[in-house]
Design a protein around this motif. Structure first.
Motif, PDB file in Angstrom:
ATOM      1  N   ASP A  51     -15.245   6.498   3.178  1.00  0.00           N
ATOM      2  CA  ASP A  51     -14.745   6.972   1.744  1.00  0.00           C
ATOM      3  C   ASP A  51     -14.482   8.389   1.827  1.00  0.00           C
ATOM      4  OD1 ASP A  51     -16.535   5.390   0.889  1.00  0.00           O
ATOM      5  OD2 ASP A  51     -18.310   6.637   0.573  1.00  0.00           O
ATOM      6  N   THR A  52     -13.855   8.441   2.783  1.00  0.00           N
ATOM      7  CA  THR A  52     -12.635   9.950   2.758  1.00  0.00           C
ATOM      8  C   THR A  52     -11.440   9.433   2.870  1.00  0.00           C
ATOM      9  OG1 THR A  52     -13.735  10.782   4.993  1.00  0.00           O
ATOM     10  CG2 THR A  52     -14.349  11.504   2.836  1.00  0.00           C
ATOM     11  N   LEU A  53     -11.564   8.514   3.807  1.00  0.00           N
ATOM     12  CA  LEU A  53      -9.765   8.328   4.670  1.00  0.00           C
ATOM     13  C   LEU A  53      -9.123   7.885   3.723  1.00  0.00           C
ATOM     14  CD1 LEU A  53     -11.683   5.790   7.417  1.00  0.00           C
ATOM     15  CD2 LEU A  53     -10.695   7.680   7.457  1.00  0.00           C
ATOM     16  N   THR A  54      -7.444   8.054   3.935  1.00  0.00           N
ATOM     17  CA  THR A  54      -6.528   6.821   3.173  1.00  0.00           C
ATOM     18  C   THR A  54      -6.058   6.105   3.784  1.00  0.00           C
ATOM     19  OG1 THR A  54      -5.574   9.373   2.357  1.00  0.00           O
ATOM     20  CG2 THR A  54      -3.911   7.310   2.647  1.00  0.00           C
ATOM     21  N   VAL A  55      -6.565   4.726   3.519  1.00  0.00           N
ATOM     22  CA  VAL A  55      -6.404   3.885   3.506  1.00  0.00           C
ATOM     23  C   VAL A  55      -4.994   2.307   3.949  1.00  0.00           C
ATOM     24  CG1 VAL A  55      -7.666   1.684   4.179  1.00  0.00           C
ATOM     25  CG2 VAL A  55      -8.950   3.021   3.710  1.00  0.00           C
ATOM     26  N   VAL A  56      -4.454   2.867   4.564  1.00  0.00           N
ATOM     27  CA  VAL A  56      -3.080   1.520   4.705  1.00  0.00           C
ATOM     28  C   VAL A  56      -3.059  -0.045   5.528  1.00  0.00           C
ATOM     29  CG1 VAL A  56      -1.224   1.157   4.685  1.00  0.00           C
ATOM     30  CG2 VAL A  56      -1.634   3.511   4.170  1.00  0.00           C
ATOM     31  N   ASP A  57      -3.022  -1.225   4.520  1.00  0.00           N
ATOM     32  CA  ASP A  57      -2.342  -2.570   5.275  1.00  0.00           C
ATOM     33  C   ASP A  57      -1.140  -2.460   4.993  1.00  0.00           C
ATOM     34  OD1 ASP A  57      -3.353  -4.692   6.349  1.00  0.00           O
ATOM     35  OD2 ASP A  57      -4.520  -5.075   4.842  1.00  0.00           O
ATOM     36  N   VAL A  88      -8.625   1.103   0.042  1.00  0.00           N
ATOM     37  CA  VAL A  88      -7.442   1.355   0.448  1.00  0.00           C
ATOM     38  C   VAL A  88      -6.736   2.197  -1.183  1.00  0.00           C
ATOM     39  CG1 VAL A  88      -5.520  -0.636   0.717  1.00  0.00           C
ATOM     40  CG2 VAL A  88      -8.344  -1.150   0.902  1.00  0.00           C
ATOM     41  N   ALA A  89      -5.546   2.329  -0.291  1.00  0.00           N
ATOM     42  CA  ALA A  89      -4.813   3.700  -0.784  1.00  0.00           C
ATOM     43  C   ALA A  89      -3.380   2.385  -0.651  1.00  0.00           C
ATOM     44  CB  ALA A  89      -4.235   4.705   0.129  1.00  0.00           C
ATOM     45  N   LYS A 190      -9.642   6.357  -8.276  1.00  0.00           N
ATOM     46  CA  LYS A 190      -8.073   6.605  -7.560  1.00  0.00           C
ATOM     47  C   LYS A 190      -6.965   4.884  -7.584  1.00  0.00           C
ATOM     48  CE  LYS A 190     -10.344   8.513  -3.800  1.00  0.00           C
ATOM     49  NZ  LYS A 190     -10.636   8.762  -2.333  1.00  0.00           N
ATOM     50  N   PRO A 191      -5.619   5.531  -8.007  1.00  0.00           N
ATOM     51  CA  PRO A 191      -5.140   4.124  -7.722  1.00  0.00           C
ATOM     52  C   PRO A 191      -4.968   4.059  -6.230  1.00  0.00           C
ATOM     53  CG  PRO A 191      -3.546   6.219  -7.515  1.00  0.00           C
ATOM     54  CD  PRO A 191      -5.469   6.691  -7.901  1.00  0.00           C
ATOM     55  N   VAL A 192      -4.453   2.482  -6.184  1.00  0.00           N
ATOM     56  CA  VAL A 192      -3.945   1.494  -5.247  1.00  0.00           C
ATOM     57  C   VAL A 192      -2.207   1.457  -4.746  1.00  0.00           C
ATOM     58  CG1 VAL A 192      -4.349  -0.682  -3.806  1.00  0.00           C
ATOM     59  CG2 VAL A 192      -6.298   0.732  -5.324  1.00  0.00           C
ATOM     60  N   GLY A 193      -1.588   1.506  -3.843  1.00  0.00           N
ATOM     61  CA  GLY A 193      -0.466   1.661  -4.087  1.00  0.00           C
ATOM     62  C   GLY A 193      -0.553   0.042  -4.067  1.00  0.00           C
ATOM     63  N   ALA A 194       0.889  -0.064  -4.219  1.00  0.00           N
ATOM     64  CA  ALA A 194       1.889  -1.485  -3.741  1.00  0.00           C
ATOM     65  C   ALA A 194       2.658  -1.276  -3.377  1.00  0.00           C
ATOM     66  CB  ALA A 194       1.616  -2.350  -5.560  1.00  0.00           C
ATOM     67  N   MET A 195       3.321  -2.363  -2.591  1.00  0.00           N
ATOM     68  CA  MET A 195       5.081  -2.014  -2.104  1.00  0.00           C
ATOM     69  C   MET A 195       4.812  -3.701  -1.584  1.00  0.00           C
ATOM     70  SD  MET A 195       6.986   0.160   1.059  1.00  0.00           S
ATOM     71  CE  MET A 195       6.439  -1.615   2.396  1.00  0.00           C
ATOM     72  N   LEU A 196       6.413  -3.611  -1.642  1.00  0.00           N
ATOM     73  CA  LEU A 196       6.829  -5.633  -1.614  1.00  0.00           C
ATOM     74  C   LEU A 196       7.304  -5.598  -0.272  1.00  0.00           C
ATOM     75  CD1 LEU A 196       7.228  -7.580  -2.743  1.00  0.00           C
ATOM     76  CD2 LEU A 196       9.179  -7.113  -3.457  1.00  0.00           C
ATOM     77  N   SER A 197       7.350  -6.572   0.659  1.00  0.00           N
ATOM     78  CA  SER A 197       7.449  -6.988   1.200  1.00  0.00           C
ATOM     79  C   SER A 197       8.544  -8.793   1.996  1.00  0.00           C
ATOM     80  CB  SER A 197       6.593  -6.835   2.750  1.00  0.00           C
ATOM     81  OG  SER A 197       7.124  -7.383   3.822  1.00  0.00           O
ATOM     82  N   VAL A 198       8.958  -8.909   2.177  1.00  0.00           N
ATOM     83  CA  VAL A 198       9.073 -10.115   2.278  1.00  0.00           C
ATOM     84  C   VAL A 198       9.125 -11.076   4.360  1.00  0.00           C
ATOM     85  CG1 VAL A 198      10.944 -10.221   0.820  1.00  0.00           C
ATOM     86  CG2 VAL A 198      11.400  -9.769   3.143  1.00  0.00           C
TER      87      VAL A 198
END
Length: 404
Positions: A51-57, A88-89, A190-198
């Motif tokens: 619950d305290t982590l900054t999670v990135v997938d 998930v951050a 908390k917001p969730v960030g979203a980044m675009l990849s291909v």
């Protein structure tokens, strides 16, 4: 006769409507599977830490499918409610534009395409039926619209400023920060960030200048290849499995200059070697495995792991059988442990491939299972924080800034 014609026409319309309504869900349920096997009980210690982590997938293929990612779904692996439940951050969303018929890990040509029929059945814009570039642009539009409609729940990340703002808002928690108006509020959480990849730069359609089009559409990470050889390089699953072409080398140089992170997942081993030899910025393998713990054509050798680490990049470990030789959390951690022991904990990251036509043991709402497995395997709190997201954030900060 006219009545019969009208009846037949009505039946055809009803059949087409039923196809458009039900087929996308049926297809996705066949491709994005949770295997239903039992999961370990999560300890109170693991939950409190998670619950305290900054999670990135680093990799999810949700944009490929016809469903609203803002709504809780009963299929697939990722949607905004499940991202929030999994703490998930930041989620990197990949654009998949073409896959070969009878897709396999060993030998595919570029002569067929599964995605064309899928986009038609999903009633996507006609411009996406024949253009790979337009498919990515459509995915970018879907992501932008989701962020706009999310009530501050989903934030686009396109540069280091937006990344820093996301981190500040997440750290703020339920307070009301000063500054950017779309910061999280007590109501939004908390917001969730979203980044675009291909996933594969065949969507350049042979024109290197389309890199600028992708960048303008928000693409900030790109895999060189996917399941077949393309104009830039050989794929691990292709026919020739060669290295970088002249266009591929130019693309690597331009991507580094513009602030688009290079992803070697799915590259042939020759392509991987050549990218790592010329890289001046951190390189990622966004989703995959390691050959020592799970032999396979697309999993990275120890020399390749050392090469990625030498660039300052990260290896995103996947959750499906061909990446981890199993779907249990302990299988995933076994691959992570090998990378840590070989090159150091700073180069391990998460690369689920959720919604990527894979079978997994859990979805993104249950990412605490990885935290729990890491604790069970004896990893320290600092190591877990690094693996679950801080390593990926370091690479994003380094790679998103355009070069002078």
């Amino acid at each position: 006769m006219r009545r019969w014609g009208l009846r037949i026409g009505l039946l055809v319309l009803l059949a087409v409507g039923a196809l458009l309504l039900f087929a996308p869900g049926i297809v996705e349920r066949q491709h994005n599977v949770i295997d239903g096997q039992p999961l370990p009980e999560v300890s109170a210690e693991a939950q409190a830490l998670h619950d305290t982590l900054t999670v990135v997938d680093l990799h999810g293929d949700t944009l490929l499918w016809q469903r609203d990612m803002l709504d809780a779904a009963d299929r697939g692996h990722i949607d905004l409610p499940r991202l929030q439940a999994g703490n998930v951050a930041l989620q990197v969303f990949s654009s998949v534009t073409k896959t070969p018929r009878d897709m396999n890990y060993d030998h595919n040509s570029d002569e067929t395409d599964n995605i064309t029929l899928l986009v038609m059945v999903q009633a996507q814009p006609v411009r996406t039926w024949t253009s790979l570039l337009q498919r990515t642009l459509y995915h970018g539009e879907k992501l932008e619209q989701a962020a706009e409609d999310s009530g501050n729940g989903l934030w686009l990340v396109r540069d280091t400023t937006e990344l820093a703002e996301l981190e500040e808002a997440i750290a703020c928690g339920t307070c009301t920060p000063i500054g950017r108006s779309r910061y999280a509020t007590p109501a939004a959480g908390k917001p969730v960030g979203a980044m675009l990849s291909v996933e594969g730069l065949h969507d350049l359609e042979g024109d290197i200048d389309n890199l600028d089009v992708l960048y303008d559409a928000g693409v900030r990470m790109a895999g060189i290849t996917h399941f077949f050889d393309n104009e830039l390089a050989g794929s691990a699953h292709g026919i020739e499995k060669g290295g970088l072409t002249n266009m591929g080398r130019e693309a690597v140089q331009r991507m580094e200059r513009m602030g688009m992170i290079i992803d070697i997942a799915h590259c042939s081993h020759q392509c991987v070697a050549e990218v790592l030899a010329m890289a001046r910025r951190p390189v990622v393998s966004s989703h995959g495995g390691v050959q020592t713990t799970c032999p396979g054509v697309r999993n990275l050798t120890d020399d390749e792991l050392r090469g990625v680490a030498a660039t300052g990049g990260v290896i995103g470990i996947g959750y499906w059988p061909d990446a981890a030789c199993g779907t249990a959390p302990a299988d995933i951690v076994r691959a992570m442990r090998h990378v840590r022991d070989l090159v150091g904990v700073d180069y391990v990251a998460l690369g689920s491939d959720f919604d990527g036509s894979v079978t997994t043991r859990f979805d993104t709402s249950q990412l605490v299972q990885i935290t729990n497995a890491l604790l069970e395997d004896g990893w320290s709190e600092d190591e877990i924080r690094a693996v679950m997201g801080l390593n990926a954030l370091r690479v994003l900060r380094a790679g998103l800034e355009p070069m002078a």
